[in-house]
Design a protein around this motif. Structure first.
Motif, PDB file in Angstrom:
ATOM      1  N   TYR A 251      -8.206 -78.209 -60.399  1.00 53.18           N
ATOM      2  CA  TYR A 251      -7.399 -77.706 -59.288  1.00 53.18           C
ATOM      3  C   TYR A 251      -7.646 -76.208 -59.174  1.00 53.18           C
ATOM      4  CZ  TYR A 251      -3.621 -76.033 -62.420  1.00 53.18           C
ATOM      5  OH  TYR A 251      -2.876 -75.393 -63.362  1.00 53.18           O
ATOM      6  N   PRO A 252      -7.229 -75.554 -58.082  1.00 49.11           N
ATOM      7  CA  PRO A 252      -7.620 -74.156 -57.842  1.00 49.11           C
ATOM      8  C   PRO A 252      -7.289 -73.244 -59.012  1.00 49.11           C
ATOM      9  CG  PRO A 252      -6.622 -75.060 -55.877  1.00 49.11           C
ATOM     10  CD  PRO A 252      -6.454 -76.094 -56.952  1.00 49.11           C
ATOM     11  N   VAL A 253      -8.245 -72.401 -59.339  1.00 51.64           N
ATOM     12  CA  VAL A 253      -8.085 -71.483 -60.470  1.00 51.64           C
ATOM     13  C   VAL A 253      -8.070 -70.051 -59.952  1.00 51.64           C
ATOM     14  CG1 VAL A 253      -9.190 -73.050 -62.087  1.00 51.64           C
ATOM     15  CG2 VAL A 253     -10.567 -71.360 -60.873  1.00 51.64           C
ATOM     16  N   THR A 254      -7.526 -69.178 -60.762  1.00 48.82           N
ATOM     17  CA  THR A 254      -7.503 -67.757 -60.461  1.00 48.82           C
ATOM     18  C   THR A 254      -7.596 -66.995 -61.772  1.00 48.82           C
ATOM     19  OG1 THR A 254      -6.248 -66.000 -59.374  1.00 48.82           O
ATOM     20  CG2 THR A 254      -4.993 -67.636 -60.568  1.00 48.82           C
ATOM     21  N   GLY A 255      -7.667 -65.671 -61.679  1.00 47.55           N
ATOM     22  CA  GLY A 255      -7.728 -64.869 -62.891  1.00 47.55           C
ATOM     23  C   GLY A 255      -6.455 -65.011 -63.703  1.00 47.55           C
ATOM     24  N   SER A 256      -6.590 -65.017 -65.014  1.00 45.18           N
ATOM     25  CA  SER A 256      -5.437 -65.156 -65.909  1.00 45.18           C
ATOM     26  C   SER A 256      -5.151 -63.820 -66.569  1.00 45.18           C
ATOM     27  CB  SER A 256      -5.729 -66.213 -66.975  1.00 45.18           C
ATOM     28  OG  SER A 256      -4.770 -66.140 -68.007  1.00 45.18           O
ATOM     29  N   PHE A 257      -3.934 -63.324 -66.372  1.00 45.59           N
ATOM     30  CA  PHE A 257      -3.555 -62.049 -66.984  1.00 45.59           C
ATOM     31  C   PHE A 257      -3.582 -62.152 -68.506  1.00 45.59           C
ATOM     32  CE2 PHE A 257      -0.968 -58.617 -68.411  1.00 45.59           C
ATOM     33  CZ  PHE A 257      -1.122 -57.618 -67.493  1.00 45.59           C
ATOM     34  N   GLY A 258      -2.988 -63.218 -69.029  1.00 43.73           N
ATOM     35  CA  GLY A 258      -2.922 -63.365 -70.479  1.00 43.73           C
ATOM     36  C   GLY A 258      -4.295 -63.495 -71.112  1.00 43.73           C
TER      37      GLY A 258
END
Length: 502
Positions: A251-258
């Motif tokens: 499913y759609p992914v984005t940058g992960s802060f953690g």
């Protein structure tokens, strides 16, 4: 991103995978069209507000794993309430291990920051000791997770388990296949067009929110680690990741802060870190998933908290108070809204920054000086929101004078104008003429001069400097004074530099 996908995909995997594919296509198209400049409107106060709030929300989101609590809601304020209400249910094993991991990570990070470099003249034993300490401090996240996993495995062998474990993880990847361009239902098939209509604005919201969050994270770490990012490259990378992921039921992914914070704290410096991470993930999914069962959640939570806490920048509030207090508005708006939802905080901060930017365009600084002859000096270019303000200032000062005066508009700092400004200046000339007041222009740049000459304004006069305009201002529009720069008596070509005519 998970909440957005659940809203627009109706908790249906087929819709989620199709949304991944379409969002990736949109992001790829934006990258190929070089629309990354739109992300330049994310200001530094918005980035700082986002990172500071995200460090708090992400850290507190992991507190439940440190305490071994279950069933804590995701929404930040409910999460705080439920965590405090149920703090008596804390599992001692998880709390002790989590706090021990936090203390170990903090100690290793401090050790690395204070570790003096070993000179080549040092004895071999000293250099070897330095290398061992440096390696342990750099790989502290992996070492802590490995140590915690061994502790959990030892408890498992003894038949008791006081720790909350990660648990079973499916082995391998989903099969490679095309995204579902239709969906089978009990009474027929939902065609592609209907699925797109069902997702509606999600096709715009999901890729844009993913992009905004990714670039916000990228800019935050770019400023922290002194490098620059290319928004178009981020667009292409995200688009490609989503399109390719849709073939594996992602499913759609984005940058992960953690995860980005963990990478930064570990010492990853180049995109090659993604290749190493990806290879390890694929190998782990193929061969090591059975071992991940024993990783305590408290240890993972400690790694994440240790990575994101340093991103909270308390000094930015004091800095903005000294530098420009108005920038505290988008900072605080972003900071507070991010506790509701991160994407809403970023959007709210960008909107507030845009309003402040538009206000500065609509109300450019104007300096008015002189008595008999008023000298009006705009401090920046004139755009259509500012023309009414300029007209009001000039008319109020000119008409309040005891006798008709002349006005000189110094245009040295005006590098561009639009048609609305030209039309407004024409109306200003006409209004002042009715009251017997002359208006002359000076210091016009070539682009602005061409625009005003092309408009053929009645009574338009311009001079190379305000001193010459002041000497000739007594002639008034249509007067007999010197008018070598009067557009009614001088051709346009004679006013432009030779290079422009060529």
């Amino acid at each position: 991103m998970s909440l957005l996908v659940s809203s627009y995909a109706f908790h249906d995997p087929a819709y989620a995978v199709l949304l991944t594919f379409l969002a990736g296509c949109i992001q790829l198209a934006m990258g190929l069209l070089h629309l990354g400049f739109l992300l330049d409107f994310i200001s530094c106060p918005v980035i700082k507000g986002f990172t500071s709030a995200a460090s708090i929300t992400i850290s507190f989101n992991q507190v439940k794993n440190i305490l071994g609590l279950h069933g804590i809601p995701r929404q930040f304020f409910l999460q705080v309430y439920e965590t405090l209400r149920r703090i008596g249910e804390t599992r001692p094993g998880d709390a002790i291990l989590g706090l021990a991991c936090l203390a170990t990570l903090a100690g290793l990070r401090a050790m690395k920051s204070r570790l003096p470099p070993a000179a080549r003249t040092e004895p071999l034993a000293t250099r070897a000791s330095y290398l061992i300490v440096w390696t342990c401090a750099t790989a502290r996240n992996a070492l802590v997770v490995l140590f915690a996993g061994l502790v959990a495995y030892c408890f498992q062998l003894r038949g008791s388990q006081p720790l909350t474990l990660t648990g079973s993880i499916p082995r391998g990847l989903p099969p490679c296949r095309l995204p579902p361009f239709s969906k089978a239902v009990p009474n027929g098939t939902v065609p592609f067009g209907t699925m797109v209509e069902d997702m509606g604005v999600g096709l715009a919201v999901v890729p844009l929110m993913g992009l905004v969050e990714t670039v916000a994270i990228a800019k935050a770490f770019a400023s922290q680690n002194d490098y620059r990012i290319d928004p178009n490259q981020e667009l292409l990378a995200m688009g490609f990741a989503n399109v390719l992921g849709s073939f594996f039921s992602s499913y759609p992914v984005t940058g992960s802060f953690g995860r980005t914070a963990v990478n930064a704290q570990t010492g990853v410096c180049t995109p090659a870190g993604g290749l190493v991470t990806g290879a390890l993930v694929l190998l782990s999914l193929a061969y090591l998933t059975s071992l991940f069962y024993y990783i305590p959640k408290a240890a993972l939570a400690a790694v994440i908290i240790s990575a994101v806490v340093p991103m909270f920048d308390a000094g930015i509030f004091r800095t903005l108070w000294r530098v420009k207090r108005l920038d505290l508005v988008p900072l605080c708006v972003t900071f507070l809204f991010c506790f509701w939802e991160v994407q809403y905080g970023i959007v709210a901060g960008v909107l507030v920054s845009g309003v402040l930017l538009l206000y500065s365009i609509a109300r450019p600084p104007l300096k008015v000086s002189g008595q008999g002859t008023l000298l009006v000096q705009p401090g920046s270019s004139l755009h259509f929101p500012a023309i009414e303000h300029l007209r009001d200032v000039i008319c109020s000062r000119a008409l309040s004078a005891p006798s008709p005066c002349s006005i000189i508009l110094d245009c040295h700092r005006i590098s561009s104008i639009d048609y609305t400004v030209v039309a407004g200046l024409a109306e200003l000339l006409q209004e002042l003429r009715k009251h017997g007041i002359s208006l002359a222009f000076c210091g016009l740049q070539d682009q602005v001069l061409r625009a005003l000459l092309a408009a053929d304004l009645e009574g338009f006069r311009h001079f190379p400097s305000w001193e010459e305009a002041e000497r000739c201002s007594g002639a008034g529009p249509g007067g007999s004074g010197a008018a070598p720069f009067d557009s009614t008596s001088t051709s346009e070509s004679s006013l432009l530099p030779t290079g422009l005519i060529q």
